[in-house]
Design a protein around this motif. Structure first.
Motif, mmCIF file in Angstrom:
data_model
loop_
_atom_site.group_PDB
_atom_site.id
_atom_site.type_symbol
_atom_site.label_atom_id
_atom_site.label_comp_id
_atom_site.label_asym_id
_atom_site.label_seq_id
_atom_site.Cartn_x
_atom_site.Cartn_y
_atom_site.Cartn_z
ATOM 1 N N PRO A 405 0.811 -1.225 0.000
ATOM 2 C CA PRO A 405 0.000 0.000 0.000
ATOM 3 C C PRO A 405 0.845 1.276 0.000
ATOM 4 N N ILE A 406 1.957 1.206 0.736
ATOM 5 C CA ILE A 406 2.851 2.379 0.768
ATOM 6 C C ILE A 406 3.431 2.630 -0.623
ATOM 7 N N LEU A 407 3.832 1.544 -1.329
ATOM 8 C CA LEU A 407 4.368 1.697 -2.683
ATOM 9 C C LEU A 407 3.327 2.269 -3.637
ATOM 10 N N LYS A 418 10.809 2.081 -11.278
ATOM 11 C CA LYS A 418 11.273 1.838 -9.888
ATOM 12 C C LYS A 418 10.214 1.098 -9.074
ATOM 13 N N TYR A 419 8.962 1.422 -9.362
ATOM 14 C CA TYR A 419 7.859 0.731 -8.680
ATOM 15 C C TYR A 419 7.914 -0.762 -8.977
ATOM 16 N N SER A 420 8.088 -1.116 -10.254
ATOM 17 C CA SER A 420 8.163 -2.525 -10.640
ATOM 18 C C SER A 420 9.403 -3.189 -10.077
ATOM 19 N N GLN A 421 10.515 -2.455 -10.010
ATOM 20 C CA GLN A 421 11.765 -3.004 -9.479
ATOM 21 C C GLN A 421 11.607 -3.404 -8.010
ATOM 22 N N ILE A 422 10.940 -2.546 -7.262
ATOM 23 C CA ILE A 422 10.742 -2.855 -5.832
ATOM 24 C C ILE A 422 9.807 -4.040 -5.669
ATOM 25 N N ARG A 423 8.757 -4.113 -6.475
ATOM 26 C CA ARG A 423 7.781 -5.188 -6.341
ATOM 27 C C ARG A 423 8.370 -6.556 -6.667
ATOM 28 N N LEU A 424 9.475 -6.569 -7.400
ATOM 29 C CA LEU A 424 10.110 -7.844 -7.742
ATOM 30 C C LEU A 424 10.786 -8.508 -6.539
ATOM 31 N N ALA A 425 11.101 -7.722 -5.527
ATOM 32 C CA ALA A 425 11.714 -8.294 -4.313
ATOM 33 C C ALA A 425 10.734 -9.262 -3.636
ATOM 34 N N LYS A 426 11.263 -10.347 -3.072
ATOM 35 C CA LYS A 426 10.399 -11.427 -2.540
ATOM 36 C C LYS A 426 9.827 -11.117 -1.170
ATOM 37 N N ASN A 428 9.209 -8.464 2.381
ATOM 38 C CA ASN A 428 9.018 -7.055 2.727
ATOM 39 C C ASN A 428 10.322 -6.358 3.093
ATOM 40 N N PRO A 429 11.208 -6.962 3.878
ATOM 41 C CA PRO A 429 12.492 -6.309 4.164
ATOM 42 C C PRO A 429 13.288 -6.022 2.876
ATOM 43 N N ASP A 430 13.254 -7.008 1.932
ATOM 44 C CA ASP A 430 13.971 -6.760 0.664
ATOM 45 C C ASP A 430 13.353 -5.588 -0.091
ATOM 46 N N LYS A 431 11.997 -5.526 -0.090
ATOM 47 C CA LYS A 431 11.322 -4.414 -0.752
ATOM 48 C C LYS A 431 11.689 -3.090 -0.084
#
Length: 477
Positions: A405-407, A418-426, A428-431
């Motif tokens: 939700p924050i993203l 950048k939005y898609s790049q972050i969502r690719l992380a598995k 929540n800490p990685d995101k």
């Protein structure tokens, strides 16, 4: 052309009955006919063209008349200019118009006329002022291309302009005995031919075949060489034709010996004259070719020198412009650096103003639920959004749960890539780690927006972290 027995001696044509056998020197002859009023221009013009082209009625106009005819193997084009009264140099408006017509008539021929025929009244000479006016209109060399005619009853006399303007006019005919001819009122073909040959002979002996008036583009040397070479070939062919004709005459019946002897003498004399002209023209052709070659050589050398100079000039200009361009690029980079610095400073000011505005709105909301003193205390003690995000990095990466939700709220600020790049992380800490990498390079404004999203989706976490250093949490500064 008719039998020679039926014609008197003074009407015998120079070439006898050989008109179709002898090579003509010029296929085309272009003539301009000028002169004072009532001097006989129409008669001369009609005699040359061999037809009644000009009459009293059609020549009373202010513009020139042009006509042509093919006669004796030559295409003759003749322009008849209106006559002037008294002196051509007078200030009368009519004289001025005639002067302009004279200029226009000469320039109407693309390569220039072959001859200008000036007709004057009998027993008169051309005035000095008229001659000077013609030279002023057409050029100082116009006299070299001009024949002067005058009509006295049935007689037509002619001479070159130089002879006509001699100091003692009465000796002109004596010096030019062959340039004096008697014509009947009704000219026959033989007389027409003789008049044309007079003009052709004049053109042949001139230094330049065509006349080019002042202001008209001069012919190229190659064109002059071509014309002169053609004339030389025609002269050689004509001499050959005359020699062959003499051989034919010598083989005729001896009963015509005396008459043939006279004709042969005339032909031999013409051959000698043509040979003399041929030698002059061959020498002139040789000199002209040499001059043309020198001109080409000099022109080529000059062009190469000018080309080298131009290349050197362009190279120097190129180096100078390259230096100027390099200097401009350096100045442009400096300006860009200054603009980036100003933008960063401006962004920082905007961030500060935004934070202050949010703090103000937070205090106003707090004032509705608490005391003014409490709200003021929160405003002064709580850190800004950027400070909170930076100081609580480790805890936020570890404890934030509502990452997606924050993203979604930050999408408009970080963009699709950048939005898609972050969502690719598995996890929540990685995101969160990916998000912090972007926040570190984006500046204070994005961190403040992230802080507001934390207040919306992780308020308890924010309050917990804030209470560790302050009495109670606040909304986005």
């Amino acid at each position: 052309m008719g039998s020679k027995k039926s014609k008197p001696d003074d009407e015998q044509h120079l070439l006898g009955d050989t008109d179709d056998e002898i090579t003509v020197l010029f296929d085309k002859i272009k003539i301009v006919l000028i002169g004072c009023q009532k001097a006989g221009k129409n008669k001369i013009g009609n005699a040359i063209l061999g037809k009644n082209a000009f009459t009293y009625l059609n020549t009373r106009k202010e513009h020139y008349l042009k006509d042509d005819n093919t006669i004796f193997g030559r295409r003759i084009t003749l322009i008849r200019v209106p006559g002037w009264s008294q002196d051509l140099s007078s200030d009368d408006i009519k004289q001025f118009k005639i002067q302009q017509v004279i200029k226009d008539s000469v320039k109407s021929f693309k390569d220039g006329p072959h001859a200008i025929l000036l007709v004057v009244k009998r027993n008169t000479t051309l005035t000095e002022t008229t001659r000077e006016t013609l030279e002023k209109l057409l050029g100082s060399n116009v006299s070299e291309h001009m024949l002067v005619f005058s009509i006295d009853g049935a007689k037509i006399s002619f001479a070159t302009m130089i002879d006509h303007c001699a100091e003692r006019r009465q000796t002109t005919i004596d010096r030019c005995k062959k340039r004096y001819h008697l014509f009947r009122r009704c000219m026959c073909g033989k007389q027409n031919m003789e008049l044309i040959e007079i003009i052709e002979d004049f053109i042949m002996k001139k230094k330049a075949i065509n006349f080019h008036s002042t202001g008209k583009e001069q012919p190229k040397p190659e064109r002059q060489v071509q014309q002169l070479a053609t004339l030389v070939n025609r002269l050689k062919q004509r001499i050959s034709d005359l020699s062959e004709y003499i051989s034919k005459l010598q083989s005729r019946n001896q009963t015509e010996t005396s008459k043939l002897r006279r004709t042969i003498e005339l032909k031999n004399e013409e051959i000698r004259n043509l040979q003399a002209v041929l030698r002059q023209k061959e020498e002139a052709l040789r000199e002209m070719k040499e001059a043309t070659e020198r001109l080409r050589s000099n022109q080529s050398t000059t062009e190469m020198s000018a080309l080298h100079e131009r290349i050197t000039q362009l190279e120097n200009e190129g180096r100078e412009r390259e230096k100027e361009l390099q200097k401009m690029l350096e100045e442009n980079e400096q300006k860009k650096a200054e603009i980036r610095t100003l933008k960063e400073e401006n962004q920082e000011l905007k961030d500060i103003l935004c934070v202050q505005e949010r703090k103000k709105r937070q205090i106003q909301r707090r004032m509705t639920n608490g005391t003014e003193a409490e709200s003021f205390e929160l405003y002064v003690l709580l850190p800004t959004g950027a400070e909170f995000v930076d100081s609580n990095r480790k805890e936020l990466i570890k404890r934030v749960v509502s990452v997606d939700p924050i993203l979604d709220e930050l999408y408009q600020f970080i963009g699709d890539d950048k939005y898609s790049q972050i969502r690719l992380a598995k996890t929540n800490p990685d995101k969160m780690r990916e998000l912090y990498t972007i926040l570190d390079g984006a500046g204070q404004m994005l961190k403040a927006e992230f802080y507001n999203s934390l207040l919306n989706h992780e308020k308890c976490l924010v309050e917990d972290l804030c209470y560790r250093g302050n009495p109670q949490p606040t909304s986005a500064p």
